[in-house]
Scaffold this motif. Structure first.
Motif, short mmCIF file in Angstrom:
data_model
loop_
_atom_site.label_atom_id
_atom_site.label_comp_id
_atom_site.label_asym_id
_atom_site.label_seq_id
_atom_site.Cartn_x
_atom_site.Cartn_y
_atom_site.Cartn_z
N PHE A 1 0.81 -1.21 0.00
CA PHE A 1 0.00 0.00 0.00
C PHE A 1 0.85 1.27 0.00
CE2 PHE A 1 -2.06 3.42 2.38
CZ PHE A 1 -3.16 3.63 1.57
N ALA A 2 1.88 1.32 0.82
CA ALA A 2 2.69 2.54 0.94
C ALA A 2 3.35 2.89 -0.39
CB ALA A 2 3.76 2.36 2.02
N TYR A 3 3.83 1.88 -1.12
CA TYR A 3 4.45 2.17 -2.42
C TYR A 3 3.41 2.67 -3.42
CZ TYR A 3 6.76 1.83 -6.87
OH TYR A 3 7.26 2.14 -8.10
N CYS A 4 2.26 2.03 -3.44
CA CYS A 4 1.20 2.46 -4.36
C CYS A 4 0.80 3.91 -4.07
CB CYS A 4 -0.01 1.54 -4.24
SG CYS A 4 0.33 -0.15 -4.79
N GLU A 5 0.73 4.24 -2.81
CA GLU A 5 0.39 5.60 -2.42
C GLU A 5 1.48 6.58 -2.85
OE1 GLU A 5 0.21 6.56 1.83
OE2 GLU A 5 -1.83 7.31 1.45
N SER A 6 2.73 6.12 -2.81
CA SER A 6 3.84 7.01 -3.17
C SER A 6 3.86 7.37 -4.64
CB SER A 6 5.18 6.36 -2.78
OG SER A 6 5.51 5.30 -3.68
N VAL A 7 3.27 6.51 -5.48
CA VAL A 7 3.21 6.82 -6.91
C VAL A 7 1.81 7.25 -7.31
CG1 VAL A 7 5.19 5.42 -7.60
CG2 VAL A 7 2.94 4.35 -7.44
N ASN A 8 1.04 7.69 -6.33
CA ASN A 8 -0.27 8.33 -6.54
C ASN A 8 -1.30 7.40 -7.18
OD1 ASN A 8 0.67 10.87 -5.54
ND2 ASN A 8 1.70 11.20 -7.52
N ILE A 9 -1.32 6.15 -6.78
CA ILE A 9 -2.36 5.24 -7.26
C ILE A 9 -3.59 5.44 -6.39
CG2 ILE A 9 -3.00 2.84 -7.67
CD1 ILE A 9 -0.75 3.92 -9.48
N SER A 10 -4.67 5.89 -7.00
CA SER A 10 -5.87 6.21 -6.22
C SER A 10 -7.07 5.37 -6.63
CB SER A 10 -6.21 7.70 -6.38
OG SER A 10 -6.40 8.02 -7.75
N GLN A 11 -6.96 4.60 -7.71
CA GLN A 11 -8.05 3.74 -8.13
C GLN A 11 -7.50 2.47 -8.76
OE1 GLN A 11 -10.28 6.11 -10.90
NE2 GLN A 11 -8.81 5.83 -12.55
N TYR A 12 -8.35 1.45 -8.82
CA TYR A 12 -7.91 0.15 -9.31
C TYR A 12 -8.87 -0.38 -10.37
CZ TYR A 12 -5.68 0.71 -4.78
OH TYR A 12 -4.99 1.22 -3.71
N PRO A 13 -8.33 -1.05 -11.39
CA PRO A 13 -6.91 -1.20 -11.68
C PRO A 13 -6.34 0.08 -12.29
CG PRO A 13 -8.21 -2.20 -13.42
CD PRO A 13 -9.19 -1.73 -12.38
N SER A 14 -5.04 0.29 -12.12
CA SER A 14 -4.33 1.40 -12.76
C SER A 14 -3.07 0.86 -13.40
CB SER A 14 -3.96 2.47 -11.73
OG SER A 14 -5.10 3.17 -11.27
N ILE A 15 -2.66 1.51 -14.47
CA ILE A 15 -1.46 1.07 -15.20
C ILE A 15 -0.51 2.25 -15.33
CG2 ILE A 15 -0.57 0.16 -17.39
CD1 ILE A 15 -3.29 -1.20 -17.80
N ARG A 16 0.77 1.99 -15.07
CA ARG A 16 1.80 3.01 -15.23
C ARG A 16 2.99 2.44 -16.00
NH1 ARG A 16 -1.97 5.20 -13.34
NH2 ARG A 16 -2.09 6.65 -11.56
N LEU A 17 3.58 3.29 -16.83
CA LEU A 17 4.83 2.96 -17.50
C LEU A 17 5.94 3.76 -16.84
CD1 LEU A 17 6.57 1.73 -19.81
CD2 LEU A 17 5.93 3.71 -21.20
N PHE A 18 6.95 3.07 -16.31
CA PHE A 18 8.10 3.71 -15.68
C PHE A 18 9.28 3.61 -16.65
CE2 PHE A 18 5.30 2.34 -12.37
CZ PHE A 18 5.39 3.31 -11.39
N TYR A 19 9.76 4.78 -17.09
CA TYR A 19 10.85 4.75 -18.07
C TYR A 19 11.64 6.06 -18.02
CZ TYR A 19 13.35 4.16 -22.47
OH TYR A 19 14.34 4.04 -23.41
N LYS A 20 12.95 5.94 -17.91
CA LYS A 20 13.85 7.10 -17.92
C LYS A 20 13.43 8.18 -16.92
CE LYS A 20 15.94 6.78 -22.53
NZ LYS A 20 16.16 7.45 -23.82
N ASN A 21 13.24 7.78 -15.68
CA ASN A 21 12.87 8.72 -14.62
C ASN A 21 11.55 9.43 -14.87
OD1 ASN A 21 15.22 8.09 -13.20
ND2 ASN A 21 16.39 9.70 -14.24
N GLU A 22 10.72 8.86 -15.71
CA GLU A 22 9.39 9.42 -15.95
C GLU A 22 8.34 8.36 -15.65
OE1 GLU A 22 8.62 12.45 -16.66
OE2 GLU A 22 10.60 13.28 -17.09
N VAL A 23 7.16 8.82 -15.27
CA VAL A 23 6.03 7.92 -15.05
C VAL A 23 4.91 8.32 -16.00
CG1 VAL A 23 4.35 7.05 -13.39
CG2 VAL A 23 6.65 7.68 -12.61
N TYR A 24 4.50 7.40 -16.86
CA TYR A 24 3.46 7.67 -17.85
C TYR A 24 2.16 6.98 -17.42
CZ TYR A 24 7.47 9.06 -20.66
OH TYR A 24 8.62 9.66 -21.11
#
Length: 388
Positions: free
Chosen positions: A89-112
């Motif tokens: 939970f703490a990690y999800c909160e740190s990357v601003n996940i507020s609803q489920y399911p959610s998808i993020r692309l992590f690449y080159k210090n960016e979050v898409y």
């Protein structure tokens, strides 16, 4: 921003020491949940991550689909994985996940953030093409440009031009265009978008372009778009053909090339533009069809008009087309009030107008021509020239 994420990540790792989340090692199988020990890999290589919770029914239905997508080997450089936000939970909160399911692309210090309207394999592929591919292959892909008199039209990294209302006239009648017209809320549009990204680098002889009716409604009104997605081939003459069938790279290439070949062979008809209308319509006997692409009656007449042009190709009569959407000033000077309007010009003299209530058939076109061609002495000095 990313330093903050890493700091929170460290706190999250300390927070979850001793949790029962299994540790799969440093190279997780695709589709498995990332453990606490693997979170650090997110900052080291590209990751596409599904954030979910077991209690969310939408998440549960996504898991098998996500695993199927994870086994796709098209992106060997990318790790596709999942994170159970109930356990982390703490990690999800740190990357601003507020609803489920959610998808993020992590690449080159960016979050898409995944922002597609649907959750399916085609949508996932398109998202990666738009975000990951463009970033990863940025230095390897040639970026095409079309230089106009006062501006440069830049293509994306797939040689696909995004057309907006203000850019259309820069390109219209100057290049052959294969245009995808779509809506952001249409699932089928997502699939066609992915096909066009594949087509862009392979296209020869025509420009691959796309436009969203949500953002460029004027283009859609201009072409009479009533459903999505719609694929149009727009010739430099302004003539338009609509693609029918299942869209894939091969079928679209065959369609566009066939249209190019059709126009190359179609020398029976004169496509009037702003550079040649005086030359093509003053001398000799010229039949002119004034039309608009937004006119439903014009579509059937155009086919008959082209057939008639082929029949009289080797005679003294020339058959021409004037697109009033493009050559609006010319049409206004000639007081064109409705479409289609057909006029016969004999050696530049005041034109004879084909009856609006007369059926537009090849037989009637020919009869009208024969009735009027002898009314003006071809050797007389031109009087009352058509204002072209």
């Amino acid at each position: 921003m990313y330093k903050q994420i890493l700091m929170t990540l460290t706190i999250a790792i300390l927070y979850h020491i001793g949790s029962c989340t299994p540790d799969f090692g440093t190279n997780p199988d695709l589709g498995t949940d990332l453990s606490i020990g693997q979170l650090q890999t997110i900052t080291e290589s590209p990751h596409l991550i599904l954030f979910y919770t077991p209690w969310c029914s939408h998440s549960s239905s996504m898991l098998q689909l996500w695993d199927d997508f994870a086994n796709d080997e098209e992106y060997p450089e990318l790790t596709v994985a999942r994170i159970d936000c109930e356990s982390l939970f703490a990690y999800c909160e740190s990357v601003n996940i507020s609803q489920y399911p959610s998808i993020r692309l992590f690449y080159k210090n960016e979050v898409y953030i995944y922002d597609m309207p649907t959750y399916d394999l085609d949508a996932f592929q398109y998202f990666l093409k738009m975000k990951f591919d463009v970033q990863f292959y940025e230095e390897e892909v040639y970026k095409r440009k079309i230089v106009m008199q006062d501006r440069i039209l830049e293509f994306d990294n797939y040689n696909v031009l995004y057309l907006t209302d203000d850019k259309l006239d820069d390109l219209y009648t100057k290049e052959n265009i294969l245009l995808l017209v779509y809506s952001d809320d249409c699932k089928a549009s997502t699939e066609y978008n992915a096909v066009f990204l594949d087509l862009g680098p392979k296209a020869e002889g025509f420009v691959v372009a796309k436009t969203s009716c949500d953002e460029s409604p004027d283009i859609c009104r201009r072409f009479g778009i009533i459903s999505y997605p719609t694929v149009l081939y727009i010739h430099t003459s302004g003539d338009i053909k609509e693609f029918e069938g299942n869209a894939n790279v091969d079928s679209l290439t065959i369609f566009a090339n066939a249209k190019i070949e059709d126009y190359e062979q179609d020398d029976a008809i004169i496509y009037v533009d702003e550079n040649n209308y005086s030359e093509k319509t003053y001398a000799g006997n010229v039949y002119v069809l004034f039309y608009s692409k937004t006119c439903t009656h014009c579509k059937s007449v155009l086919e008959t008009w082209k057939e008639y042009a082929k029949l009289v190709k080797d005679t003294a009569l020339k058959v021409a087309l004037i697109d009033c959407d493009v050559l609006n000033e010319i049409c206004e000077k000639n007081e064109i009030k409705g479409y289609p309007t057909i006029r016969l010009v004999i050696n530049g003299n005041t034109p004879f107008e084909f009856g609006i209530s007369t059926p537009r058939t090849i037989e009637n076109f020919n009869e009208f021509y024969e009735e009027n061609v002898g009314k003006i002495d071809q050797n007389e000095e031109n009087v009352g020239k058509m204002d072209l």
